[in-house]
Design an enzyme around this catalytic site. Structure first.
Site, short mmCIF file in Angstrom:
data_model
loop_
_atom_site.label_atom_id
_atom_site.label_comp_id
_atom_site.label_asym_id
_atom_site.label_seq_id
_atom_site.Cartn_x
_atom_site.Cartn_y
_atom_site.Cartn_z
N ASN A 230 0.65 -1.13 0.11
CA ASN A 230 0.17 0.11 0.28
C ASN A 230 0.82 0.83 -0.07
O ASN A 230 1.11 1.89 0.80
CB ASN A 230 -0.94 0.45 1.31
CG ASN A 230 -2.04 -1.26 0.89
OD1 ASN A 230 -2.46 -1.55 0.18
ND2 ASN A 230 -1.66 -1.85 2.07
N LYS A 307 1.40 -3.04 -5.93
CA LYS A 307 -0.31 -3.50 -5.56
C LYS A 307 -1.50 -2.76 -6.68
O LYS A 307 -1.58 -1.46 -6.07
CB LYS A 307 -0.40 -3.49 -4.33
CG LYS A 307 -2.46 -3.79 -4.02
CD LYS A 307 -1.90 -3.63 -2.43
CE LYS A 307 -3.66 -4.17 -1.62
NZ LYS A 307 -2.97 -4.14 -0.36
N GLU A 311 -8.56 -3.47 -3.16
CA GLU A 311 -8.19 -2.75 -1.79
C GLU A 311 -8.09 -0.82 -1.76
O GLU A 311 -6.96 -1.19 -0.89
CB GLU A 311 -7.31 -3.12 -1.08
CG GLU A 311 -7.75 -4.95 -0.22
CD GLU A 311 -6.93 -5.97 0.79
OE1 GLU A 311 -5.70 -5.20 0.61
OE2 GLU A 311 -7.90 -6.51 1.23
N ARG A 344 1.28 -8.15 -8.10
CA ARG A 344 0.70 -8.30 -7.58
C ARG A 344 -0.81 -9.41 -8.35
O ARG A 344 -1.64 -8.02 -9.26
CB ARG A 344 0.53 -7.83 -6.31
CG ARG A 344 2.34 -7.70 -5.94
CD ARG A 344 1.39 -7.87 -4.47
NE ARG A 344 0.88 -7.96 -3.14
CZ ARG A 344 -0.09 -8.13 -2.19
NH1 ARG A 344 -0.70 -6.85 -2.10
NH2 ARG A 344 0.43 -9.04 -1.33
N LYS A 379 -0.47 -15.05 -3.84
CA LYS A 379 -0.32 -15.44 -2.94
C LYS A 379 -0.47 -17.12 -2.92
O LYS A 379 -1.62 -17.43 -3.92
CB LYS A 379 -1.01 -15.12 -2.05
CG LYS A 379 -1.36 -13.55 -1.79
CD LYS A 379 -2.00 -12.67 -0.91
CE LYS A 379 -2.02 -11.59 -0.29
NZ LYS A 379 -2.65 -10.62 0.04
N ASP A 384 -6.45 -15.01 1.15
CA ASP A 384 -5.63 -13.81 1.58
C ASP A 384 -5.06 -14.70 2.59
O ASP A 384 -5.11 -14.47 4.01
CB ASP A 384 -6.23 -12.92 1.88
CG ASP A 384 -6.04 -11.66 2.13
OD1 ASP A 384 -4.92 -11.85 2.39
OD2 ASP A 384 -6.94 -10.60 2.67
N GLU A 412 -0.37 -12.37 10.57
CA GLU A 412 -1.63 -12.41 10.79
C GLU A 412 -2.41 -12.35 10.63
O GLU A 412 -3.43 -12.36 11.79
CB GLU A 412 -1.99 -11.42 9.18
CG GLU A 412 -3.18 -10.58 9.07
CD GLU A 412 -3.07 -10.07 7.50
OE1 GLU A 412 -2.46 -10.03 6.54
OE2 GLU A 412 -4.42 -8.88 7.56
C1 BDP Z 1 -4.37 -8.36 3.36
C2 BDP Z 1 -3.56 -7.67 4.51
C3 BDP Z 1 -3.77 -6.16 3.59
C4 BDP Z 1 -2.79 -6.15 3.20
C5 BDP Z 1 -2.88 -7.28 2.30
C6 BDP Z 1 -2.03 -6.91 0.61
O1 BDP Z 1 -4.69 -7.36 5.68
O2 BDP Z 1 -2.95 -5.15 5.07
O3 BDP Z 1 -2.92 -5.19 2.65
O4 BDP Z 1 -3.74 -8.74 2.84
O5 BDP Z 1 -1.71 -8.02 1.08
O6 BDP Z 1 -4.44 -9.77 4.44
O7 BDP Z 1 -1.87 -6.50 0.07
#
Ligand code: BDP
Length: 720
Positions: A230, A307, A311, A344, A379, A384, A412
């Site tokens: 981010n 990214k 989000e 990504r 991933k 996630d 996480e």
């Molecule tokens: C999620 C996380 C977030 C990350 C996101 C990501 O909660 O903080 O920014 O993955 O991989 O699992 O971009």
């Protein structure tokens, strides 16, 4: 007078015992280089090595020298000398093959040929009638890797009498991704603030930066992405780039390149353009100029990680363009300098019928559309980083695209900083999975190391769990997952047990009565967490936003797929997400034998059952228990096994460093509370749907469901 003596006595006592009480604190990671305590071994080692000779003077060779001085002298004693002549037996000869006149006398050619540009050979042999151990490779960095491996073998009490080690990395980019923000916080970081002190860079070089490079080179990591996905666009300004360059200078001798996360809208956000449209000539020029500026400061800059359209992050879809259009824009700017883009695949919109299908739907049609210096970073699972996911169906489905695996080392969703979890079994589970893309044996490991589709630009990235805590990872066992990640990126065929064994020996002790019990604890640790958080394929039932603790009741997010209820779908009939043809049909994204096996209730493994099926509460599983009973047993088993870990750990008191022992004892106590909390909260919540009683042997919750639902943790770490 007496008082003064007493005081002096205390000071002396502190000075003497101080080294024991504060000895380690985990700072040295796997490079502790403690004096060899097995006397027989010490004698053998000293017979094999009385001196070392390093040919070459590059910064990398000097790093090798530094490491040998440090390692050999501290493990074997000060008597180990540095020499420039081979005038006796027992010299460790270190140098690049081809440039070293001494090493050319050994018959090494066929071995060195195999190890490429980063591998090494360690061999016992003799030169001019003198017994030597040779460490060599085709490049200086190969040699440095060999030096580290050799020192680590000694730390592990390995026999070095007849060495014949030929080792090279199977994967080209072995990357740590830091989710570090420019203000010093770390997204999903549980080990304190960022290790990068942007404020004092580029002048102040913390010793920690060098130790970071040493530890990573020791396990073969060759790239680091310094900032959060981010991405704050300001990392691309000159102000920060000179700081990045200073870190790159520190890491270079250790073979580590720096990479940055780029914000796709940087041209706009930095106030320079009105658009970030990839088709706009000015935008293209902006990125070309930026690349030029970066490479003028950092000639071996690695490239960008991006990214996009995920989000809230900007990306090419904002202009109606594809993800490939976005990736290629940046790739073309970096291409003249041999830079790469890691793009990504973690892209999703908030209202999909099944979020788990999105990445595949978006990226599969783009196979073959990415430039050759782009890697698609996927991933490990389709969602996630959950405690257990099936492998992402994109592995095997993108034969014409370079792929890079993304694992999350920071935990996480696996208990964060307080839990003891060794992640190698999770990494292995994904790597071992058979995609069947080209028939049986098409494992994810083979996709990732390029064997399946003949790719040479290959990679594995781990989201780092490193922070400024003294022991780097907050919980010393966090180090084991960082270590495991590096070892698997070097060789994705190593077993979890081999890796655990190495790490325990270098971290705690070589004694069997330590290695065996800790090994047992580590190998079981990931399954424990799955049991008390997400048994039977459950997932995404965490506390809102901070992802700390249980939150299966979360249903208030405006984004449907940020709600736990979206994932578990519990109702009076049963629980689980139907991803078969009667539901979202996500199974069809897998190759036929995998898809068929997952689609059938009979053959879908219990561990993934609720990921793929909505199952009646009284359905009988392979264990012959009903789903509800099995769920209760699994939650309880999770709690029980944390208690087992506590017992094992308690039995180690006095056998390992006391402070490290005590730290872990306290963390396991927290973990036990958390496991009980998860079991109670989840079972009480799911019971409101199953309406079935707890079977015998399940601990009685000490609070009501309302109580668990009322807990909140506004300052839980990692959420910034
Ligand atoms: C999620 C996380 C977030 C990350 C996101 C990501 O909660 O903080 O920014 O993955 O991989 O699992 O971009």
């Amino acid at each position: 007078m007496k008082k003064i003596f007493a005081l002096v006595g205390t000071v002396i006592l502190l000075a003497v015992t101080g080294s024991a009480a504060f000895a380690r604190e985990g700072y040295k990671l796997w490079l502790r280089y403690e004096r060899v305590s097995n006397l027989q071994r010490l004698r053998e080692y000293r017979e094999s090595i009385s001196a070392f000779l390093v040919e070459g003077n590059s910064p990398t060779m000097n790093a090798a020298k530094h490491e040998l001085r440090l390692g050999l002298r501290s493990m074997l004693g000060e008597g180990i000398s540095e020499t420039d002549k081979l005038n006796r037996s027992g010299v460790l000869v270190v140098g690049r093959y081809g440039t070293s006149s001494l090493l050319s006398r050994l018959d090494l050619h066929s071995k060195v040929e195999k190890v490429g540009s980063e591998g090494f050979v360690i061999l016992s042999g003799s030169i001019q009638g003198k017994k030597v151990i040779a460490i060599t490779g085709n490049t200086d960095i190969g040699v440095l890797y060999g030096v580290f491996r050799f020192l680590m073998m000694m730390e592990q009490d390995k026999d070095i009498a007849n060495l014949d080690v030929v080792s090279y990395p199977r994967i080209r980019l072995r990357m740590l991704d830091h989710w570090d923000n420019l203000n010093g916080t770390v997204e999903r970081g549980y080990a304190g603030f960022s290790i990068w002190d942007w404020h004092t860079l580029p002048i102040y070089i913390k010793p920690r930066y060098i130790d970071y490079a040493r530890a990573n080179a020791a396990i073969g990591i060759n790239g680091t992405v310094l900032n959060n996905v981010n991405a704050d666009p300001r990392i691309l300004t000159h102000h920060y780039l000179v700081k990045v360059a200073a870190l790159a200078d520190v890491f270079r001798p250790y073979g580590i390149k720096v990479y940055l996360c780029a914000n796709f809208d940087a041209p706009i956000l930095l106030g320079e353009l009105k658009t970030a449209n990839p088709l706009d000539k000015q935008v293209q020029k902006w990125w070309d100029d930026k690349a030029k500026e970066i490479y003028s400061l950092i000639p071996d800059f690695g490239g960008f990680l991006v990214k996009a359209n995920s989000e809230g992050q900007p990306g090419p879809s904002d202009y109606g363009l594809t993800q490939a259009d976005g990736a290629n824009l940046l790739a073309r700017a970096l291409k003249p300098y041999e830079g790469i883009v890691m793009w990504r695949a973690f892209v999703y919109t908030y209202n999909a019928k099944d979020r788990a299908k999105q990445a595949y739907n978006i990226f599969k049609p783009l196979d073959g559309k990415f430039d050759d210096n782009v890697l698609l970073q996927i991933k490990n699972g389709p969602l996630d980083f959950q405690p257990r996911e099936p492998f992402s169906p994109l592995f095997g489905a993108m034969p014409k695209t370079n792929l890079i695996m993304e694992f999350q080392i920071t935990m996480e969703y696996l208990g964060q900083g307080t839990s003891t979890v060794f992640l190698a079994p999770l990494f292995r589970e994904t790597l071992n999975s058979d995609t069947y893309a080209k028939g049986k044996g098409s494992t994810v490991a083979k996709v990732i190391d390029g064997k399946l589709d003949g790719n040479t630009l290959t990679g594995m990235a781990g989201v780092s769990n490193i922070g400024a805590d003294r022991d780097w990872t907050g919980n010393i066992f966090g180090q084991s997952s960082w270590y495991a990640f590096g070892r698997l990126a070097w060789n994705p065929n190593l077993t979890s047990k081999e890796i655990a064994d190495e790490w325990i020996r270098m971290t705690f002790s070589n004694k069997r009565d330590v290695v065996d019990p800790v090994d047992g604890m580590m190998l079981q640790s990931r399954e424990n967490v799955v049991n008390y958080m997400d048994p039977l394929g459950l997932n995404m039932i965490f506390g809102y936003n901070n992802h700390y603790g249980p939150g299966p009741w979360v249903d208030f997010s405006p984004h449907p797929d940020w709600n736990s209820t979206y994932y578990h779908r519990a109702d009076s009939a049963g629980i689980g997400f139907d991803r078969t043809s009667t539901g979202s049909d996500a199974v069809s994204q897998y190759f036929p034998p995998v898809a068929d096996s997952l689609a059938s209730l009979k053959t879908c493994p219990d561990r993934l059952l609720l990921w793929f099926h909505h199952v009646p509460w009284n359905y009988r599983l392979k264990t012959d228990n009903t789903l509800w009973d099995q769920m209760c047993y699994d939650y309880q088993a999770g709690v029980d096994s944390v208690r087992e870990m506590q017992k094992t750990w308690n039995s180690l008191k006095g056998k390992i460093d006391n402070e490290e022992w005590n730290n872990e004892r306290m963390l396991l106590e927290i973990q036990e509370h958390e496991a009980v909390w998860w079991r109670n909260a989840c079972l009480l919540y799911f019971q409101t749907f199953s309406k079935m009683p707890f079977p015998e042997g399940i601990g009685k919750p000490d609070h009501t469901l309302k109580y668990y639902e009322s807990l909140n943790f506004p300052n839980a770490p990692g959420t910034w």
